[in-house]
Design a protein around this motif. Structure first.
Motif, PDB file in Angstrom:
ATOM      1  N   GLN A   1       0.825  -1.207   0.000  1.00 44.27           N
ATOM      2  CA  GLN A   1       0.000   0.000   0.000  1.00 44.27           C
ATOM      3  C   GLN A   1       0.866   1.266   0.000  1.00 44.27           C
ATOM      4  OE1 GLN A   1      -3.510  -0.083   2.570  1.00 44.27           O
ATOM      5  NE2 GLN A   1      -3.177  -2.283   2.910  1.00 44.27           N
TER       6      GLN A   1
ATOM      7  N   LYS B   1      -3.054   1.897  10.899  1.00 45.54           N
ATOM      8  CA  LYS B   1      -4.204   2.817  10.876  1.00 45.54           C
ATOM      9  C   LYS B   1      -3.729   4.252  10.777  1.00 45.54           C
ATOM     10  CE  LYS B   1      -7.359  -0.196  13.376  1.00 45.54           C
ATOM     11  NZ  LYS B   1      -7.929  -0.539  14.677  1.00 45.54           N
TER      12      LYS B   1
ATOM     13  N   GLY C   1      -2.848   5.310   7.462  1.00 45.44           N
ATOM     14  CA  GLY C   1      -3.963   5.368   6.516  1.00 45.44           C
ATOM     15  C   GLY C   1      -4.097   4.136   5.640  1.00 45.44           C
ATOM     16  N   LEU C   2      -3.559   3.021   6.097  1.00 46.98           N
ATOM     17  CA  LEU C   2      -3.644   1.791   5.312  1.00 46.98           C
ATOM     18  C   LEU C   2      -5.053   1.209   5.380  1.00 46.98           C
ATOM     19  CD1 LEU C   2      -0.314  -0.059   6.223  1.00 46.98           C
ATOM     20  CD2 LEU C   2      -0.742   1.574   4.389  1.00 46.98           C
ATOM     21  N   ASP C   3      -5.391   0.449   4.369  1.00 46.78           N
ATOM     22  CA  ASP C   3      -6.619  -0.333   4.363  1.00 46.78           C
ATOM     23  C   ASP C   3      -6.340  -1.496   5.331  1.00 46.78           C
ATOM     24  OD1 ASP C   3      -8.528  -2.310   3.866  1.00 46.78           O
ATOM     25  OD2 ASP C   3      -8.443  -2.087   1.681  1.00 46.78           O
ATOM     26  N   THR C   4      -6.752  -1.333   6.589  1.00 47.01           N
ATOM     27  CA  THR C   4      -6.360  -2.307   7.610  1.00 47.01           C
ATOM     28  C   THR C   4      -6.978  -3.687   7.441  1.00 47.01           C
ATOM     29  OG1 THR C   4      -7.929  -1.310   9.156  1.00 47.01           O
ATOM     30  CG2 THR C   4      -5.622  -0.621   9.342  1.00 47.01           C
ATOM     31  N   PRO C   5      -8.229  -3.832   6.955  1.00 46.85           N
ATOM     32  CA  PRO C   5      -8.713  -5.196   6.711  1.00 46.85           C
ATOM     33  C   PRO C   5      -7.839  -5.921   5.674  1.00 46.85           C
ATOM     34  CG  PRO C   5     -10.569  -3.690   6.806  1.00 46.85           C
ATOM     35  CD  PRO C   5      -9.316  -2.846   6.805  1.00 46.85           C
ATOM     36  N   ARG C   6      -7.472  -5.226   4.605  1.00 49.45           N
ATOM     37  CA  ARG C   6      -6.589  -5.817   3.596  1.00 49.45           C
ATOM     38  C   ARG C   6      -5.224  -6.138   4.215  1.00 49.45           C
ATOM     39  NH1 ARG C   6      -3.813  -2.554  -1.453  1.00 49.45           N
ATOM     40  NH2 ARG C   6      -2.247  -4.159  -1.886  1.00 49.45           N
ATOM     41  N   PHE C   7      -4.669  -5.209   4.966  1.00 53.20           N
ATOM     42  CA  PHE C   7      -3.375  -5.362   5.634  1.00 53.20           C
ATOM     43  C   PHE C   7      -3.372  -6.617   6.513  1.00 53.20           C
ATOM     44  CE2 PHE C   7      -0.892  -4.204   9.510  1.00 53.20           C
ATOM     45  CZ  PHE C   7       0.368  -3.999   8.948  1.00 53.20           C
TER      46      PHE C   7
ATOM     47  N   ARG D   1      -5.531  -9.177   6.473  1.00 49.16           N
ATOM     48  CA  ARG D   1      -5.798 -10.378   5.665  1.00 49.16           C
ATOM     49  C   ARG D   1      -4.517 -10.860   4.975  1.00 49.16           C
ATOM     50  NH1 ARG D   1      -9.407  -8.263   2.855  1.00 49.16           N
ATOM     51  NH2 ARG D   1      -8.174  -7.697   1.031  1.00 49.16           N
TER      52      ARG D   1
END
Length: 189
Positions: free
Chosen positions: A113, A141, A144-150, A152
């Motif tokens: 990301q 977080k 600003g990362l996409d945490t669900p993707r991170f 997973r």
């Protein structure tokens, strides 16, 4: 004779037995070379791509020696500025550091990301928290990362092949511990 050092000399040469012979001198030590060239497609590179100096580190996020080297690398980067490109490659010593692989996967998931270097720095600056995934997640977080993707991608070990490729490239280049540094393709011992 206690406390006295005796130096044996070769008969008629004037040399001590500790000095190399001409034959031994011709077999001078050759430092191992970086076997896998640096490429922007594979590597994490910080600095100018065509810098005159390239510093490659094979590191382990849980290694205390890597943690001690981290601020020194930062100083070198600051001092050399645009003359240096710094490359980090994963070399998790999983037999000694139980959190090393997960930390490498964390950095790689952040990289996907566009946030490798902020996560890399965070992991070294917070080595003591590597066993607590919630700390890295909190930082993800903040970045600003996409945490669900991170989460997973870490859970599914999506980046393990990349990490293993780094590791095997290190083995081929003579890495046997961390940190190991190469300056312009030659191992710095």
């Amino acid at each position: 004779m206690s406390g006295t050092t005796i130096v044996a000399r070769k008969k008629g040469t004037g040399k001590t037995l500790l000095e190399p012979t001409a034959k031994e001198s011709s077999r001078s030590y050759q430092a191992p070379k970086l076997e896998i060239p640096v490429t922007p497609e594979h590597d994490h590179i910080e600095g100018v791509l065509n810098a005159s100096l390239t510093l490659v580190e094979y590191g382990d996020y849980q290694c205390p020696y890597c943690g001690a080297a981290y601020p020194e690398v930062k100083k070198v980067q600051k001092e050399l500025g645009s003359e240096l490109r710094f490359v980090f490659r994963n070399f998790p010593l999983t037999n000694m550091h139980e959190h090393a692989m997960k930390a490498a996967e964390t950095a790689e998931a952040a990289s996907a990301q566009g946030k490798f270097w902020p996560m890399h720095d965070f992991l070294y600056e917070h080595q003591a928290t590597l066993g607590d995934h919630s700390v890295a997640l909190g930082h993800a977080k903040k970045l600003g990362l996409d945490t669900p993707r991170f989460e997973r991608e870490i859970a599914q070990h999506v980046y393990q092949k990349h990490i293993k490729d780094d590791f095997m490239g290190g083995v081929r280049s003579g890495v046997n511990g961390t940190p190991t540094f190469y300056v312009n393709g030659v191992r710095h011992d």
